[in-house]
Design a protein around this motif. Structure first.
Motif, short mmCIF file in Angstrom:
data_model
loop_
_atom_site.label_atom_id
_atom_site.label_comp_id
_atom_site.label_asym_id
_atom_site.label_seq_id
_atom_site.Cartn_x
_atom_site.Cartn_y
_atom_site.Cartn_z
N GLY A 173 0.82 -1.21 0.00
CA GLY A 173 0.00 0.00 0.00
C GLY A 173 0.85 1.26 0.00
O GLY A 173 0.55 2.22 -0.72
N VAL B 189 2.36 1.71 -3.50
CA VAL B 189 1.37 2.17 -4.48
C VAL B 189 1.03 3.65 -4.26
O VAL B 189 0.94 4.42 -5.23
CB VAL B 189 0.11 1.28 -4.42
CG1 VAL B 189 -1.03 1.89 -5.21
CG2 VAL B 189 0.42 -0.10 -4.93
N VAL B 190 0.86 4.06 -3.01
CA VAL B 190 0.55 5.46 -2.74
C VAL B 190 1.72 6.36 -3.12
O VAL B 190 1.54 7.43 -3.69
CB VAL B 190 0.16 5.64 -1.25
CG1 VAL B 190 0.11 7.10 -0.86
CG2 VAL B 190 -1.19 5.00 -0.98
N THR B 191 2.93 5.92 -2.84
CA THR B 191 4.12 6.69 -3.23
C THR B 191 4.20 6.83 -4.75
O THR B 191 4.48 7.92 -5.26
CB THR B 191 5.39 6.00 -2.70
OG1 THR B 191 5.29 5.87 -1.28
CG2 THR B 191 6.63 6.80 -3.04
N ALA C 188 1.68 6.72 -6.80
CA ALA C 188 0.60 7.61 -7.23
C ALA C 188 0.98 9.07 -7.01
O ALA C 188 0.66 9.93 -7.84
CB ALA C 188 -0.68 7.28 -6.46
N PHE C 189 1.66 9.37 -5.90
CA PHE C 189 2.07 10.74 -5.66
C PHE C 189 3.18 11.19 -6.61
O PHE C 189 3.21 12.35 -7.02
CB PHE C 189 2.55 10.91 -4.21
CG PHE C 189 1.43 11.11 -3.22
CD1 PHE C 189 0.45 12.05 -3.43
CD2 PHE C 189 1.38 10.35 -2.07
CE1 PHE C 189 -0.58 12.24 -2.52
CE2 PHE C 189 0.36 10.52 -1.16
CZ PHE C 189 -0.62 11.47 -1.39
N GLY D 127 1.50 10.10 -10.72
CA GLY D 127 0.10 10.30 -11.09
C GLY D 127 -0.28 11.75 -11.27
O GLY D 127 0.43 12.67 -10.85
N GLU E 256 -5.21 10.73 -9.29
CA GLU E 256 -4.46 9.65 -8.64
C GLU E 256 -3.88 10.10 -7.31
O GLU E 256 -3.85 9.34 -6.34
CB GLU E 256 -3.35 9.14 -9.56
CG GLU E 256 -3.85 8.35 -10.74
CD GLU E 256 -4.27 9.22 -11.91
OE1 GLU E 256 -4.04 10.45 -11.88
OE2 GLU E 256 -4.84 8.66 -12.86
N ARG E 257 -3.44 11.34 -7.25
CA ARG E 257 -2.90 11.87 -5.99
C ARG E 257 -3.99 12.00 -4.94
O ARG E 257 -3.77 11.70 -3.76
CB ARG E 257 -2.23 13.21 -6.23
CG ARG E 257 -0.97 13.09 -7.04
CD ARG E 257 -0.34 14.44 -7.28
NE ARG E 257 0.85 14.27 -8.10
CZ ARG E 257 1.40 15.23 -8.80
NH1 ARG E 257 0.88 16.43 -8.78
NH2 ARG E 257 2.47 14.98 -9.52
N GLY F 285 -4.79 8.46 -3.78
CA GLY F 285 -3.73 7.97 -2.91
C GLY F 285 -3.77 8.61 -1.54
O GLY F 285 -3.55 7.96 -0.52
N TYR G 167 -6.70 7.13 0.40
CA TYR G 167 -6.36 5.79 0.87
C TYR G 167 -5.41 5.85 2.06
O TYR G 167 -5.59 5.13 3.05
CB TYR G 167 -5.74 4.98 -0.26
CG TYR G 167 -5.31 3.60 0.16
CD1 TYR G 167 -6.24 2.59 0.29
CD2 TYR G 167 -3.98 3.32 0.46
CE1 TYR G 167 -5.87 1.32 0.70
CE2 TYR G 167 -3.60 2.07 0.87
CZ TYR G 167 -4.54 1.07 0.99
OH TYR G 167 -4.16 -0.18 1.41
N ALA G 168 -4.39 6.71 1.99
CA ALA G 168 -3.42 6.82 3.08
C ALA G 168 -4.08 7.36 4.35
O ALA G 168 -3.85 6.82 5.45
CB ALA G 168 -2.26 7.72 2.66
#
Length: 69
Positions: free
Chosen positions: A14, A17-19, A21-22, A25, A29-30, A33, A36-37
């Motif tokens: 996770g 994936v978030v990293t 996206a930041f 993306g 996407e940001r 993300g 989600y975070a």
């Protein structure tokens, strides 16, 4: 939440994936993300570690807000 190796691997995936996206993306996407975070961190705050069995009622509103977002 990080008691088992499987949950630690899932959390690591996770974070990766978030990293990604930041870094790569665009704005949607940001935002996704970030939601989600923040939802993951909020779920960590409201979970009840003393309750071993049964549903975690405090995490349901967090999941509903993440789903609505």
């Amino acid at each position: 939440m990080f008691d088992t190796l499987y949950s630690q691997i899932g959390a690591a995936v996770g974070v990766i994936v978030v990293t990604f996206a930041f870094l790569k993306g665009d704005e949607p996407e940001r935002v996704g993300g970030g939601i989600y975070a923040l939802g993951s961190l909020a779920a960590l705050l409201v979970q009840n570690d003393s309750q071993l069995y049964g549903p975690q009622g405090g995490r349901l509103p967090v999941a509903a807000v993440v789903l609505a977002a």
